[in-house]
Design a protein around this motif. Structure first.
Motif, PDB file in Angstrom:
ATOM      1  N   UNK A   1       0.822  -1.207   0.000  1.00  0.00           N
ATOM      2  CA  UNK A   1       0.000   0.000   0.000  1.00  0.00           C
ATOM      3  C   UNK A   1       0.855   1.256   0.000  1.00  0.00           C
ATOM      4  N   UNK A   2       1.967   1.228   0.728  1.00  0.00           N
ATOM      5  CA  UNK A   2       2.875   2.381   0.695  1.00  0.00           C
ATOM      6  C   UNK A   2       3.405   2.611  -0.717  1.00  0.00           C
ATOM      7  N   UNK A   3       3.667   1.541  -1.441  1.00  0.00           N
ATOM      8  CA  UNK A   3       4.111   1.694  -2.828  1.00  0.00           C
ATOM      9  C   UNK A   3       3.035   2.358  -3.680  1.00  0.00           C
ATOM     10  N   UNK A   4       1.760   1.932  -3.502  1.00  0.00           N
ATOM     11  CA  UNK A   4       0.672   2.561  -4.252  1.00  0.00           C
ATOM     12  C   UNK A   4       0.582   4.043  -3.946  1.00  0.00           C
ATOM     13  N   UNK A   5       0.646   4.381  -2.662  1.00  0.00           N
ATOM     14  CA  UNK A   5       0.507   5.774  -2.272  1.00  0.00           C
ATOM     15  C   UNK A   5       1.673   6.611  -2.792  1.00  0.00           C
ATOM     16  N   UNK A   6       2.857   6.030  -2.805  1.00  0.00           N
ATOM     17  CA  UNK A   6       4.016   6.726  -3.367  1.00  0.00           C
ATOM     18  C   UNK A   6       3.800   6.996  -4.851  1.00  0.00           C
ATOM     19  N   UNK A   7       3.305   5.986  -5.592  1.00  0.00           N
ATOM     20  CA  UNK A   7       3.053   6.157  -7.021  1.00  0.00           C
ATOM     21  C   UNK A   7       1.999   7.231  -7.279  1.00  0.00           C
ATOM     22  N   UNK A   8       1.042   7.348  -6.347  1.00  0.00           N
ATOM     23  CA  UNK A   8       0.004   8.373  -6.489  1.00  0.00           C
ATOM     24  C   UNK A   8       0.469   9.732  -5.969  1.00  0.00           C
ATOM     25  N   UNK A   9       1.714   9.761  -5.497  1.00  0.00           N
ATOM     26  CA  UNK A   9       2.338  11.001  -5.012  1.00  0.00           C
ATOM     27  C   UNK A   9       1.549  11.620  -3.851  1.00  0.00           C
ATOM     28  N   UNK A  10       1.013  10.754  -2.993  1.00  0.00           N
ATOM     29  CA  UNK A  10       0.321  11.254  -1.810  1.00  0.00           C
ATOM     30  C   UNK A  10       1.325  11.691  -0.749  1.00  0.00           C
ATOM     31  N   UNK A  11       0.940  12.674   0.031  1.00  0.00           N
ATOM     32  CA  UNK A  11       1.782  13.163   1.120  1.00  0.00           C
ATOM     33  C   UNK A  11       1.766  12.129   2.243  1.00  0.00           C
ATOM     34  N   UNK A  12       2.955  11.643   2.626  1.00  0.00           N
ATOM     35  CA  UNK A  12       3.033  10.549   3.573  1.00  0.00           C
ATOM     36  C   UNK A  12       3.729  10.928   4.880  1.00  0.00           C
ATOM     37  N   UNK A  13       4.310  12.105   4.956  1.00  0.00           N
ATOM     38  CA  UNK A  13       4.996  12.540   6.172  1.00  0.00           C
ATOM     39  C   UNK A  13       4.296  13.789   6.695  1.00  0.00           C
ATOM     40  N   UNK A  14       3.765  13.709   7.915  1.00  0.00           N
ATOM     41  CA  UNK A  14       3.024  14.834   8.495  1.00  0.00           C
ATOM     42  C   UNK A  14       3.952  16.014   8.765  1.00  0.00           C
ATOM     43  N   UNK A  15       3.420  17.217   8.579  1.00  0.00           N
ATOM     44  CA  UNK A  15       4.202  18.429   8.830  1.00  0.00           C
ATOM     45  C   UNK A  15       4.632  18.529  10.290  1.00  0.00           C
ATOM     46  N   UNK A  16       3.828  17.975  11.184  1.00  0.00           N
ATOM     47  CA  UNK A  16       4.142  18.067  12.613  1.00  0.00           C
ATOM     48  C   UNK A  16       5.177  17.044  13.075  1.00  0.00           C
ATOM     49  N   UNK A  17       5.564  16.123  12.203  1.00  0.00           N
ATOM     50  CA  UNK A  17       6.566  15.121  12.581  1.00  0.00           C
ATOM     51  C   UNK A  17       7.925  15.785  12.777  1.00  0.00           C
ATOM     52  N   UNK A  18       8.671  15.292  13.753  1.00  0.00           N
ATOM     53  CA  UNK A  18      10.005  15.816  14.054  1.00  0.00           C
ATOM     54  C   UNK A  18      11.026  14.730  13.750  1.00  0.00           C
ATOM     55  N   UNK A  19      11.857  14.977  12.730  1.00  0.00           N
ATOM     56  CA  UNK A  19      12.864  14.013  12.306  1.00  0.00           C
ATOM     57  C   UNK A  19      14.232  14.651  12.521  1.00  0.00           C
ATOM     58  N   UNK A  20      14.986  14.129  13.499  1.00  0.00           N
ATOM     59  CA  UNK A  20      16.244  14.743  13.924  1.00  0.00           C
ATOM     60  C   UNK A  20      17.393  13.765  13.703  1.00  0.00           C
ATOM     61  N   UNK A  21      18.394  14.206  12.920  1.00  0.00           N
ATOM     62  CA  UNK A  21      19.596  13.397  12.699  1.00  0.00           C
ATOM     63  C   UNK A  21      19.228  11.967  12.294  1.00  0.00           C
ATOM     64  N   UNK A  22      18.275  11.856  11.389  1.00  0.00           N
ATOM     65  CA  UNK A  22      17.746  10.554  10.995  1.00  0.00           C
ATOM     66  C   UNK A  22      17.558  10.489   9.490  1.00  0.00           C
ATOM     67  N   UNK A  23      17.426   9.272   8.976  1.00  0.00           N
ATOM     68  CA  UNK A  23      17.222   9.046   7.552  1.00  0.00           C
ATOM     69  C   UNK A  23      15.893   8.338   7.344  1.00  0.00           C
ATOM     70  N   UNK A  24      15.074   8.856   6.439  1.00  0.00           N
ATOM     71  CA  UNK A  24      13.838   8.203   6.019  1.00  0.00           C
ATOM     72  C   UNK A  24      14.051   7.619   4.629  1.00  0.00           C
ATOM     73  N   UNK A  25      13.850   6.316   4.489  1.00  0.00           N
ATOM     74  CA  UNK A  25      14.007   5.644   3.197  1.00  0.00           C
ATOM     75  C   UNK A  25      12.609   5.363   2.654  1.00  0.00           C
ATOM     76  N   UNK A  26      12.215   6.063   1.611  1.00  0.00           N
ATOM     77  CA  UNK A  26      10.850   5.953   1.082  1.00  0.00           C
ATOM     78  C   UNK A  26      10.595   4.565   0.479  1.00  0.00           C
ATOM     79  N   UNK A  27       9.302   4.173   0.470  1.00  0.00           N
ATOM     80  CA  UNK A  27       8.156   4.898   1.013  1.00  0.00           C
ATOM     81  C   UNK A  27       7.958   4.613   2.500  1.00  0.00           C
TER      82      UNK A  27
END
Length: 335
Positions: free
Chosen positions: A235-261
């Motif tokens: 499902x994450x792959x589908x949402x990525x293909x549809x270019x849906x926003x998957x990371x909330x603006x309020x999320x705090x990502x510090x000194x970390x790596x996000x590997x999509x999707x």
């Protein structure tokens, strides 16, 4: 158009994740399974849905409130009905008897799908199917050269078809179906000890209703932990293909790596970690000093000093540890 959703079972194969919530409310890419299912059905129907009726057990007021909110988010009125005893699919549907009229889509809420078609409402009825390798484990359909269904076969011992019924049906005349299911109950007509929807559909077919199969492109099961984690991945792959926003603006990502999707919910905090691919993290969860992939983490969980893959972590769970293949229920603490 109405959608009828039988979901009274507690999902014992998904324990411990269904000890506090019913299985259809387990999240896939940040939304409950049943929410994702309803979105996909509305898209296939390609028209407004006036009502979504949920047939549930004694799940409590909070679950009922969430289901009503799901219906309303899709522009429909939500209704709640109750099934007290597991007496079969026809019995479950008749618990929503006041809603069984007009055009209906019936969707059992333990599966997701992807489809490349729009529902053809000129047909009397449509049974959604998928080709499978082991048809003896499923209910299947046979059909003639004109494409109309000629037979419903439950778990055939000899090969008759490899098109399995996935648990989603369209019926143009809901009242006709209602009356045929009521006939089964009134005359105590059971199959394998239960009142079966397919028996009612067979009676309708004998009386001239023409059903067609419609094959989906992918059938995604949510029956146990591993299949649910895989469904989240797809499902994450589908949402990525549809270019849906998957990371909330309020999320705090510090000194970390996000590997999509990846899906990162509201107010999530991630510190000194590697997250992804194919990870869903629900609201208010905190992750520190962790490597996590191919997993589902529910709301308000705390994970640190961990190396996790192919796992489900429940609401309010806490995990401090090392590499693992996990299925941690709500409120558990593991150190």
């Amino acid at each position: 158009m109405k959608i009828i959703v039988p979901m009274a079972g507690r999902g014992t194969r998904m324990r411990p994740h269904t000890l506090t919530i019913p299985k259809p409310l387990v999240p896939i890419a940040g939304k409950a399974i049943v929410h994702r299912l309803m979105e996909d059905i509305v898209a296939v129907c390609n028209e407004p849905v006036e009502e979504i009726a949920f047939i549930i057990g004694d799940f409590g007021a909070e679950v009922e409130k969430r289901l009503i909110q799901i219906a309303e988010s899709l522009g429909a009125k939500g209704k709640i009905y109750y099934q007290d005893k597991p007496l079969g699919t026809a019995h479950a549907l008749l618990c929503a008897k006041p809603s069984l009229e007009g055009e209906l889509v019936i969707a059992f809420a333990d599966t997701l799908f992807k489809a490349d078609f729009t529902l053809d409402k000129s047909k009397d009825g449509t049974i959604w199917v998928q080709k499978v390798d082991n048809p003896s484990s499923f209910g299947v359909v046979e059909f003639d050269k004109d494409g109309y269904i000629t037979n419903f076969v439950e778990k055939p011992t000899e090969f008759v078809s490899d098109l399995a019924i996935i648990g989603i049906y369209y019926v143009k005349d809901g009242a006709f179906l209602r009356d045929e299911m009521q006939y089964l109950l009134d005359n105590n007509i059971k199959d394998k000890g239960e009142f079966q929807l397919t028996n009612a559909l067979e009676n309708m077919k004998r009386k001239g209703v023409k059903f067609v199969p419609e094959q989906i492109s992918e059938w995604l099961d949510c029956g146990n932990k591993d299949s649910t984690v895989f469904t989240n991945q797809r499902y994450l792959e589908y949402l990525k293909d549809r270019k849906e926003k998957l990371v909330a603006d309020s999320a705090k990502v510090v000194n970390s790596v996000l590997i999509e999707p990846v899906y990162i919910g509201e107010n999530v905090e991630i510190h000194n970690s590697v997250v992804g691919p194919h990870v869903s993290i629900s609201a208010n969860t905190k992750i520190k000093n962790t490597v996590i992939s191919n997993s589902i983490v529910q709301e308000s969980a705390h994970i640190d000093n961990a190396n996790i893959t192919n796992s489900m972590i429940g609401n309010h769970a806490k995990y401090h540890g090392s590499q693992a293949d996990l299925s941690v229920g709500d409120y558990n603490v593991i150190k």
